[in-house]
Design an enzyme around this catalytic site. Sequence first.
Site, PDB file in Angstrom:
ATOM      1  N   GLU A 204      -4.056 -19.310   5.958  1.00 38.93           N
ATOM      2  CA  GLU A 204      -2.655 -19.679   5.754  1.00 38.93           C
ATOM      3  C   GLU A 204      -2.302 -21.102   6.184  1.00 38.93           C
ATOM      4  O   GLU A 204      -1.360 -21.684   5.657  1.00 38.93           O
ATOM      5  CB  GLU A 204      -1.757 -18.694   6.510  1.00 38.93           C
ATOM      6  CG  GLU A 204      -1.765 -17.282   5.946  1.00 38.93           C
ATOM      7  CD  GLU A 204      -1.148 -17.195   4.553  1.00 38.93           C
ATOM      8  OE1 GLU A 204      -0.190 -17.944   4.280  1.00 38.93           O
ATOM      9  OE2 GLU A 204      -1.649 -16.405   3.731  1.00 38.93           O
ATOM     10  N   SER A 484      19.178  42.894  17.998  1.00 39.03           N
ATOM     11  CA  SER A 484      18.611  43.548  19.176  1.00 39.03           C
ATOM     12  C   SER A 484      18.007  42.584  20.185  1.00 39.03           C
ATOM     13  O   SER A 484      17.570  43.020  21.260  1.00 39.03           O
ATOM     14  CB  SER A 484      17.554  44.567  18.736  1.00 39.03           C
ATOM     15  OG  SER A 484      18.149  45.616  18.000  1.00 39.03           O
TER      16      SER A 484
END
Length: 789
Positions: A204, A484
């Site tokens: 780069e 229950s």
Amino acid sequence: MSQSRKRKKPAAASTSARTSSPRKRKGGGGKSRRKGLRIWGWLFKLALVGLVLGAVGVVYLDARITSHFEGKRWAIPAKVYARPLELYDGLQLANGQLPFELGLLNYRRVTGSKLEPGTYTEQYGRYQIATRGFESWEGNEAPRTLKFMLDHGRVEGLTSGGVAMARLEPAVVGGIYPAHNEDRVLVKLDQVPALMIQSLIAVEDRDYYNHFGLSLRGIGRAFWANVSSGSVQQGGSTLTQQLVKNFYLSSKRTLTRKGTEAVMAVLLDFHYSKDEILEAYLNEVYLGQAGKRGIYGFGLASLFYFGQPLPELKAHQVALLVGLVKGPSWYDPRRNPERAQQRRDQVLQVMLEQGVIDKTQHAAAVKQPLGVIKKPQYEDARYPAFLDLVKRQLKQDYKDEDLRSEGLRIFTTLDPWAQEQLEQAIDQHTNQLQKSFGKRLENLEAAGVITASNTGEVVAVVGGRSYRYEGFNRALDAQRPIGSLVKPAVYLAALEKGYHLGSILQDEPLHYQLPNGKTWSPENFDRQPHGEVPLLHALANSYNLSTARLALDVGLPNVVSVLQRLGVERNVMAVPSIALGAVDLSPLEVAKMYQTIATEGFGNPLRSVRSVLTGNGEPLQRYELEVQQRFDPADIYALVYALQEVVRSGTARSVNSYMSPDLNLAGKTGTSNDQRDSWFAGFSGNYLGVVWMGRDDNEKTPLTGASGALRAWNQTFSRLPLQPLDLNPPADLEWIWWDPVQQGQVDSWCDNAIEIPVRRNVVSEQKLPCGSGGRLFNWFRGLMNNERR
């Protein structure tokens, strides 16, 4: 003479004309010069104004650069971690758990004796693992090499550098992101491999350490390379310019933006060192997309593409990441692998030409596959229901902005293995049930919660069948009648009032007059009364009539009090129907209720977060275990024994087809009116789980607790490394042989004798003779064979 004079006059006139003509030219030139001077004056003034404005602009840009670069550069999302896997001698792991955990962390199986962090070997159950190390509340966990044998899931002979216990680093399971959804893992320059830095600069910006922010030579080289190739092969922007564009400016291609970029690049280079600028670039550059989440910086990109931290990357992996700088979408290795490989090989060629790698390394690197993992190491929506719970807990102590921008490290209680098993079980069983029942079970939904039964840590949460998607979190927000599942509260209230497991209850029809004049007439599930039954048998078989009568006898306010002490925070009305489950709770609230039972009567808040560190690894907050004694241990012990009977011989006996009876598991099925809700809550010595099934529109289903939720619970728990549920008997508890027919103590050889735990001084010490009067309960004979001796 006269002619001569006459001739001189014209001459004089001519002279006059000659002398006057220059004056006229002189006057015109003066005006031009004055006009020119005025123009130059204006130009000078304009230039001066331009210079002042330019200077002001430069000062503004300079201030903008320094304020942003020296201040808070990024809004760093909080990272959420699962629990670390602790390894020690005697640890029991489930079948397949260790390979799963290593795979989640992307540890690589290798051959040979030389291991690098993040690798392991395995041969005939003998493991060597090179851990990576990590920061935690307890301090730095150093990388180390573990050696041990895994024998039928049990860790044996662990050696780990002189410590008795070692931990694998916790997996990243998500994050809490800022509004712009930028995600990054910050790295310091000294944490980045030299190979990565050298390769990036070679590709780069080769003159990076020599230019002043702009590189004329780089621009010329890029121009020549592009002209020679006939296509755009290189860019002329320096790393400094790229950072300026990404950090401060938009991506618009205009001369004004490019000019501003150049000025700011020079200013940035003037103020800061090359290493500071390079470090910022490494953390700022955009390298990919994961849904709505942007992947920024090489630190996160390494995890996103390879599941490895930067220091572990090889040349071919480094080349791929560097190549992505040019175009993360265009060279996306998951979507465009061929294009990505071409770009990677181009970068490798540049690395060779610039001397970053030699020919041997280059030849080896180009032969390597891309090596990208199929899925990112963590996805922001992998465990959305659990992350929802984490966020709710954190928001009690932290501002939303801090969670989204301060880079906090949040260490949670998530057990990835338990989470995976719960997800798979719910998915498989809901699909199977829908196939079996067809339209009768359309739009079936499910949710579940698993906790560590001895600590209250939430280890798994599933909020619905679509468990990978955010949405309505049924585990936390679906308040449904628990059926229950409420009965243990009724029986615990009775134990506190002096009842015991051998007390006789009347399971007979009940018609109770309500204050509004209506009559409440509950029924058993099988629509049949069962006469006189021991309390133990009534709970094990979930009889409604005997439970309702018991609740009325001990007092409904006492039942409500027990529910509140168990951890139910909602307002519960003291009405008869609460005895049979007319209480709306979420799966998480049910888990909290049963947690108090599993921890021997100690109430402790469920928690999903263990600790929080700052972005720099400094301890910030720890969520300690909080306990409070709420029930007599002897009463809880008796209740747990009754819940174990539910599994041994009652409504949850199908558990024994999945798991060994020696685990002594305890639990309770639950079914609401018209079978609209199917529940099961159960626990071992180390895990507690709650599963719910039903429909969001509250329509009827053909499911009971045993035929729906229990199936998913069974599959989940059969794949967990369970510990037996063996409670220590309290000092004020004794075991006795009891005849429920005669309601007294008898010898163990008597026909109806059952062994039960009771609090001391609750029953008479006098022993009765065997078989004197009373009716024989034939079902006791079978029960006796299953009783724990």
